[in-house]
Write a protein that holds these residues in place. Structure first.
Motif, PDB file in Angstrom:
ATOM      1  N   PHE A 165       0.827  -1.208   0.000  1.00 13.39           N
ATOM      2  CA  PHE A 165       0.000   0.000   0.000  1.00 13.39           C
ATOM      3  C   PHE A 165       0.864   1.262   0.000  1.00 13.39           C
ATOM      4  CE2 PHE A 165      -3.790  -2.445   1.620  1.00 13.39           C
ATOM      5  CZ  PHE A 165      -4.675  -2.039   0.644  1.00 13.39           C
ATOM      6  N   SER A 166       2.056   1.195   0.596  1.00 13.16           N
ATOM      7  CA  SER A 166       2.932   2.374   0.669  1.00 13.16           C
ATOM      8  C   SER A 166       3.551   2.725  -0.681  1.00 13.16           C
ATOM      9  CB  SER A 166       4.034   2.153   1.713  1.00 13.16           C
ATOM     10  OG  SER A 166       5.032   1.271   1.224  1.00 13.16           O
ATOM     11  N   LEU A 167       3.425   1.856  -1.668  1.00 12.51           N
ATOM     12  CA  LEU A 167       4.060   2.074  -2.969  1.00 12.51           C
ATOM     13  C   LEU A 167       3.244   2.934  -3.933  1.00 12.51           C
ATOM     14  CD1 LEU A 167       5.447  -1.526  -3.626  1.00 12.51           C
ATOM     15  CD2 LEU A 167       6.663   0.467  -2.681  1.00 12.51           C
ATOM     16  N   PHE A 168       2.015   3.284  -3.560  1.00 21.41           N
ATOM     17  CA  PHE A 168       1.204   4.095  -4.467  1.00 21.41           C
ATOM     18  C   PHE A 168       0.280   5.020  -3.688  1.00 21.41           C
ATOM     19  CE2 PHE A 168      -1.289   0.309  -3.651  1.00 21.41           C
ATOM     20  CZ  PHE A 168      -2.605   0.751  -3.579  1.00 21.41           C
ATOM     21  N   GLU A 169      -0.137   6.088  -4.357  1.00 23.50           N
ATOM     22  CA  GLU A 169      -1.043   7.065  -3.759  1.00 23.50           C
ATOM     23  C   GLU A 169      -2.352   7.194  -4.533  1.00 23.50           C
ATOM     24  OE1 GLU A 169      -0.693   8.540  -0.835  1.00 23.50           O
ATOM     25  OE2 GLU A 169       1.200   7.463  -0.616  1.00 23.50           O
ATOM     26  N   LYS A 170      -2.311   6.949  -5.847  1.00 28.86           N
ATOM     27  CA  LYS A 170      -3.480   7.181  -6.705  1.00 28.86           C
ATOM     28  C   LYS A 170      -4.677   6.362  -6.223  1.00 28.86           C
ATOM     29  CE  LYS A 170      -4.811   7.828 -11.439  1.00 28.86           C
ATOM     30  NZ  LYS A 170      -4.454   7.740 -12.831  1.00 28.86           N
ATOM     31  N   GLN A 171      -5.824   7.027  -6.170  1.00 28.63           N
ATOM     32  CA  GLN A 171      -7.036   6.385  -5.668  1.00 28.63           C
ATOM     33  C   GLN A 171      -7.862   5.790  -6.815  1.00 28.63           C
ATOM     34  OE1 GLN A 171      -8.537   9.797  -3.660  1.00 28.63           O
ATOM     35  NE2 GLN A 171      -6.778   9.837  -2.314  1.00 28.63           N
ATOM     36  N   TRP A 172      -8.611   4.753  -6.482  1.00 25.05           N
ATOM     37  CA  TRP A 172      -9.507   4.045  -7.401  1.00 25.05           C
ATOM     38  C   TRP A 172      -8.759   3.397  -8.565  1.00 25.05           C
ATOM     39  CZ3 TRP A 172     -13.810   3.172  -5.018  1.00 25.05           C
ATOM     40  CH2 TRP A 172     -14.343   4.123  -4.146  1.00 25.05           C
ATOM     41  N   THR A 173      -7.471   3.125  -8.373  1.00 23.10           N
ATOM     42  CA  THR A 173      -6.649   2.470  -9.392  1.00 23.10           C
ATOM     43  C   THR A 173      -6.073   1.192  -8.803  1.00 23.10           C
ATOM     44  OG1 THR A 173      -6.098   4.598 -10.381  1.00 23.10           O
ATOM     45  CG2 THR A 173      -4.676   2.750 -10.939  1.00 23.10           C
ATOM     46  N   PRO A 174      -6.645   0.042  -9.127  1.00 21.23           N
ATOM     47  CA  PRO A 174      -6.159  -1.214  -8.561  1.00 21.23           C
ATOM     48  C   PRO A 174      -4.747  -1.576  -9.035  1.00 21.23           C
ATOM     49  CG  PRO A 174      -8.351  -1.473  -9.512  1.00 21.23           C
ATOM     50  CD  PRO A 174      -7.828  -0.146  -9.958  1.00 21.23           C
ATOM     51  N   HIS A 175      -3.983  -2.188  -8.133  1.00 20.08           N
ATOM     52  CA  HIS A 175      -2.632  -2.675  -8.421  1.00 20.08           C
ATOM     53  C   HIS A 175      -2.605  -4.162  -8.076  1.00 20.08           C
ATOM     54  CE1 HIS A 175      -1.015   1.425  -8.821  1.00 20.08           C
ATOM     55  NE2 HIS A 175      -1.870   1.706  -7.840  1.00 20.08           N
ATOM     56  N   ILE A 176      -2.080  -4.959  -8.975  1.00 23.24           N
ATOM     57  CA  ILE A 176      -2.042  -6.411  -8.775  1.00 23.24           C
ATOM     58  C   ILE A 176      -0.862  -6.779  -7.879  1.00 23.24           C
ATOM     59  CG2 ILE A 176      -1.856  -8.656  -9.925  1.00 23.24           C
ATOM     60  CD1 ILE A 176      -2.845  -7.140 -12.504  1.00 23.24           C
ATOM     61  N   ILE A 177      -1.126  -7.636  -6.878  1.00 22.56           N
ATOM     62  CA  ILE A 177      -0.048  -8.131  -6.016  1.00 22.56           C
ATOM     63  C   ILE A 177       0.089  -9.647  -6.054  1.00 22.56           C
ATOM     64  CG2 ILE A 177      -0.142  -6.139  -4.464  1.00 22.56           C
ATOM     65  CD1 ILE A 177      -1.502  -8.091  -2.394  1.00 22.56           C
ATOM     66  N   GLY A 178      -0.859 -10.325  -6.697  1.00 27.04           N
ATOM     67  CA  GLY A 178      -0.795 -11.774  -6.759  1.00 27.04           C
ATOM     68  C   GLY A 178      -1.785 -12.341  -7.755  1.00 27.04           C
ATOM     69  N   GLU A 179      -1.555 -13.594  -8.113  1.00 29.90           N
ATOM     70  CA  GLU A 179      -2.413 -14.280  -9.076  1.00 29.90           C
ATOM     71  C   GLU A 179      -2.542 -15.733  -8.650  1.00 29.90           C
ATOM     72  OE1 GLU A 179      -2.207 -15.393 -13.842  1.00 29.90           O
ATOM     73  OE2 GLU A 179      -0.771 -14.002 -12.991  1.00 29.90           O
ATOM     74  N   LEU A 180      -3.781 -16.240  -8.649  1.00 29.01           N
ATOM     75  CA  LEU A 180      -3.985 -17.645  -8.340  1.00 29.01           C
ATOM     76  C   LEU A 180      -5.288 -18.135  -8.948  1.00 29.01           C
ATOM     77  CD1 LEU A 180      -5.336 -18.195  -4.765  1.00 29.01           C
ATOM     78  CD2 LEU A 180      -4.895 -15.905  -5.623  1.00 29.01           C
ATOM     79  N   ASN A 181      -5.253 -19.320  -9.484  1.00 32.19           N
ATOM     80  CA  ASN A 181      -6.446 -19.977 -10.022  1.00 32.19           C
ATOM     81  C   ASN A 181      -7.290 -19.077 -10.924  1.00 32.19           C
ATOM     82  OD1 ASN A 181      -5.852 -22.358  -8.535  1.00 32.19           O
ATOM     83  ND2 ASN A 181      -6.773 -21.448  -6.730  1.00 32.19           N
ATOM     84  N   GLY A 182      -6.616 -18.323 -11.787  1.00 29.30           N
ATOM     85  CA  GLY A 182      -7.334 -17.458 -12.715  1.00 29.30           C
ATOM     86  C   GLY A 182      -7.893 -16.188 -12.089  1.00 29.30           C
ATOM     87  N   HIS A 183      -7.446 -15.862 -10.887  1.00 28.50           N
ATOM     88  CA  HIS A 183      -7.897 -14.659 -10.170  1.00 28.50           C
ATOM     89  C   HIS A 183      -6.703 -13.753  -9.863  1.00 28.50           C
ATOM     90  CE1 HIS A 183     -11.367 -17.206  -9.589  1.00 28.50           C
ATOM     91  NE2 HIS A 183     -12.026 -16.199  -9.044  1.00 28.50           N
ATOM     92  N   TYR A 184      -6.991 -12.467  -9.746  1.00 32.37           N
ATOM     93  CA  TYR A 184      -5.993 -11.511  -9.274  1.00 32.37           C
ATOM     94  C   TYR A 184      -6.318 -11.100  -7.845  1.00 32.37           C
ATOM     95  CZ  TYR A 184      -3.960 -10.431 -13.892  1.00 32.37           C
ATOM     96  OH  TYR A 184      -3.318 -10.478 -15.103  1.00 32.37           O
ATOM     97  N   VAL A 185      -5.266 -10.849  -7.085  1.00 34.69           N
ATOM     98  CA  VAL A 185      -5.366 -10.186  -5.794  1.00 34.69           C
ATOM     99  C   VAL A 185      -4.883  -8.766  -6.052  1.00 34.69           C
ATOM    100  CG1 VAL A 185      -4.631 -10.153  -3.386  1.00 34.69           C
ATOM    101  CG2 VAL A 185      -4.893 -12.345  -4.584  1.00 34.69           C
ATOM    102  N   LYS A 186      -5.738  -7.779  -5.756  1.00 35.45           N
ATOM    103  CA  LYS A 186      -5.433  -6.389  -6.085  1.00 35.45           C
ATOM    104  C   LYS A 186      -5.558  -5.521  -4.838  1.00 35.45           C
ATOM    105  CE  LYS A 186      -7.930  -7.028 -10.433  1.00 35.45           C
ATOM    106  NZ  LYS A 186      -9.111  -6.565 -11.176  1.00 35.45           N
ATOM    107  N   LEU A 187      -4.768  -4.464  -4.810  1.00 40.00           N
ATOM    108  CA  LEU A 187      -4.883  -3.460  -3.766  1.00 40.00           C
ATOM    109  C   LEU A 187      -5.335  -2.158  -4.401  1.00 40.00           C
ATOM    110  CD1 LEU A 187      -1.613  -4.010  -1.687  1.00 40.00           C
ATOM    111  CD2 LEU A 187      -3.876  -5.014  -1.336  1.00 40.00           C
ATOM    112  N   CYS A 188      -6.152  -1.422  -3.661  1.00 46.81           N
ATOM    113  CA  CYS A 188      -6.660  -0.153  -4.161  1.00 46.81           C
ATOM    114  C   CYS A 188      -6.904   0.775  -2.979  1.00 46.81           C
ATOM    115  CB  CYS A 188      -7.963  -0.388  -4.928  1.00 46.81           C
ATOM    116  SG  CYS A 188      -8.489   0.994  -5.934  1.00 46.81           S
TER     117      CYS A 188
END
Length: 124
Positions: A13-36
């Motif tokens: 979370f400390s790596l970005f400031e922009k709001q409402w813009t998801p960032h991918i941190i992981g991928e599993l079973n055809g899904h993304y884990v995103k932070l926003c």
């Protein structure tokens, strides 16, 4: 293949400031884990084919539904929005740290096109 290392979510979370813009941190079973990071109002939208999981790490997320209900999601809580259900995430003015878990094919704003739509997501 992803490295077999733990991921420090608050550090990510400390790596970005922009709001409402998801960032991918992981991928599993055809899904993304995103932070926003979220603040104020997003757009009304739905996802025809995908459920969405919202998990709040900091702050309180408010989720409006067309039936007039608003669900409050506090730190440490999750909300799953079923596919096809129109929703509008927003906050009470604070910045909310949110984790999303959803299929890789999920469009940011579903079938709604707006100035807030992010078409290409990046990894952090």
């Amino acid at each position: 293949m992803q490295a077999l290392n733990s991921i420090n979510i608050m550090q990510k979370f400390s790596l970005f400031e922009k709001q409402w813009t998801p960032h991918i941190i992981g991928e599993l079973n055809g899904h993304y884990v995103k932070l926003c990071k979220l603040k104020n109002d997003f757009v009304w939208h739905s996802h025809e084919n995908e459920d969405e999981l919202f998990m709040v790490f900091k702050g309180t997320l408010l989720m409006d539904f067309r039936d007039g209900r608003t669900v409050e999601v506090k730190e440490g809580e999750i909300l799953i929005v079923p596919k096809g259900v129109e929703h509008r995430p927003h906050t009470n003015g604070e910045i909310v740290f949110n984790l999303l878990f959803e299929p890789k094919a999920t469009s940011h704003t579903g079938t709604v096109e707006s100035e807030m739509t992010v078409k290409e997501l990046g990894w952090i």
